[in-house]
Scaffold this active site. Structure first.
Site, PDB file in Angstrom:
ATOM      1  N   SER A 159       0.838  -1.195   0.000  1.00 50.37           N
ATOM      2  CA  SER A 159       0.000   0.000   0.000  1.00 50.37           C
ATOM      3  C   SER A 159       0.869   1.238   0.000  1.00 50.37           C
ATOM      4  CB  SER A 159      -0.877  -0.011   1.253  1.00 50.37           C
ATOM      5  OG  SER A 159      -1.491   1.240   1.444  1.00 50.37           O
ATOM      6  N   TYR A 174      -1.724  -0.378  10.593  1.00 51.07           N
ATOM      7  CA  TYR A 174      -1.840  -0.832   9.198  1.00 51.07           C
ATOM      8  C   TYR A 174      -0.607  -0.409   8.419  1.00 51.07           C
ATOM      9  CZ  TYR A 174      -3.651  -1.261   4.444  1.00 51.07           C
ATOM     10  OH  TYR A 174      -3.820  -1.592   3.121  1.00 51.07           O
ATOM     11  N   LYS A 197       2.446  -2.626   6.581  1.00 50.09           N
ATOM     12  CA  LYS A 197       2.786  -2.490   5.157  1.00 50.09           C
ATOM     13  C   LYS A 197       4.232  -2.043   4.957  1.00 50.09           C
ATOM     14  CE  LYS A 197      -1.150  -3.750   3.259  1.00 50.09           C
ATOM     15  NZ  LYS A 197      -1.228  -5.059   2.580  1.00 50.09           N
ATOM     16  N   THR A 246     -10.116   0.405  -3.875  1.00 53.19           N
ATOM     17  CA  THR A 246     -11.335  -0.227  -3.373  1.00 53.19           C
ATOM     18  C   THR A 246     -12.443   0.821  -3.323  1.00 53.19           C
ATOM     19  OG1 THR A 246     -10.233   0.024  -1.273  1.00 53.19           O
ATOM     20  CG2 THR A 246     -10.403  -2.184  -2.128  1.00 53.19           C
TER      21      THR A 246
END
Ligand SMILES: *[C@@H]1O[C@H](CO)[C@@H](O)[C@H](O)[C@H]1NC(C)=O
Ligand SMILES: *[C@@H]1O[C@H](CO)[C@@H](O)[C@H](O)[C@H]1NC(C)=O
Ligand SMILES: *[C@@H]1O[C@H](CO)[C@@H](O)[C@H](O)[C@H]1NC(C)=O
Length: 307
Positions: A174, A187, A191, A224
């Site tokens: 990401s 998060y 990553k 997304t």
């Protein structure tokens, strides 16, 4: 033209060359290729499953929801997959990771691609917490297990198989693994950690003459389903944000097949942000801090995407 002029010209030429450079991609190379893709019940993973199927690959997909997996597998067969099978499981569980690679070994007799894509972002949603880091170690452990440790476990289990075929390992990362991202500490941490681990592993593979490629995919927030108001607010990148997950899935597949070190999708924003963050980190940080917190909270990064 002085030295400065020439330098500028050269820089521009390199940049333009980079933009137009498309690594060779032979779709035929994927016919019969043995592929494992994780996190395929929805989103980018599901789209990758369909593309690989269309190229005539033999594909094993994973996710937690068996009902969804059955539907995806049925569609993959329609699209031309030489073989489409699934393992229903939670990649946060070591035994499910083992079962996944073991099944590929038994059914396919080898492996050409391992595409790690699954994510477990739903804990935050369930607890409906503040977006600021509050020291919740339970969440940190849960996220790190699914988003980081399981990637390494799956890769380690698959490496002997990939070594035999000169195969490829594809890590769906990401932009949050490349630039400082508020409201996504754990998060982003996982990553970044994936980038650090697999970039270093790549060095070790080269040193040992192990010809397994590693591709880290830097995806923007846009891939997304973003809420409509996010698009409204960031109109200047709205065009990029509407890029469908299907295109993103194809970019990942091409990058893996071409054995690229990294791919950026969509190309523009994430690439520029990553490079700028190395040159002028404070500028990038103040920009990402200024994104309205309310909107960021609603992005899929924080609301979670079920896989
Ligand atoms: C590694 O394997 C790939 C795929 O088989 C091949 O194209 C490439 O030439 C190999 N690299 C080296 C250094 O031999
Ligand atoms: C894998 O790549 C090596 C070079 O790194 C090459 O010598 C070997 O023939 C390749 N094997 C296969 C199965 O492609
Ligand atoms: C967003 O951009 C489009 C043109 O690309 C424009 O028509 C629209 O009014 C803009 N929306 C906002 C909220 O600025």
């Amino acid at each position: 033209m002085g030295t400065l002029g020439w330098s500028f010209f050269l820089l521009l030429a390199v940049l333009v060359g980079y933009i137009w450079y498309e690594p060779a991609f032979d779709p035929e190379s994927l016919r019969g290729a043995r592929v494992v893709v994780t996190g395929c019940s929805s989103g980018i993973g599901e789209q990758m499953a369909y593309h690989y199927a269309g190229f005539g690959a033999r594909v094993l997909i994973t996710a937690r929801r068996e009902g969804r997996l059955k539907e995806v597998v049925a569609k993959m067969k329609d699209l031309g997959a030489q073989e489409a099978i699934y393992v229903a499981g939670d990649m946060g569980k070591p035994e499910d990771c083992e079962r996944t690679i073991q099944t590929a070994k038994e059914k396919f007799g080898g492996l050409d691609y391992l595409v790690l894509n699954h994510a477990g972002l739903s804990t935050l949603k369930k607890k409906n917490k503040s977006p600021f880091w509050d020291g919740d170690m339970d969440i940190l452990h849960a996220e790190a297990t699914v988003n980081y440790i399981s990637y390494i476990q799956l890769a380690s289990l698959a490496l002997p198989l990939l070594h035999k075929t000169n195969g490829s390992l594809v890590i769906v990362g990401s932009l949050a693994g490349k630039i400082a991202t508020p409201f996504a500490t754990y998060y982003a941490g996982s990553k970044y950690a994936l980038d650090g681990f697999f970039t270093s592993l790549r060095q070790e593979l080269v040193m040992q003459d192990i010809n397994v490629s590693i591709t880290y995919c830097v995806l923007g927030l846009i891939d997304t389903d973003l809420p409509a108001n996010f698009n409204k607010m960031f109109n200047f990148t709205a065009k990029l944000q509407r890029a469908p997950p299907s295109d993103c899935a194809m970019a990942i597949i091409r990058g893996g097949a071409a054995r690229q070190r990294e791919i950026y999708y969509p190309w523009g924003g994430p690439w520029v942000a990553t490079k700028l963050s190395r040159i002028v980190p404070q500028l990038l940080e103040s920009l990402t801090r200024s994104l309205p917190p309310k909107l960021l909270e609603k992005s899929p990064l924080f609301t979670g995407e079920e896989n």
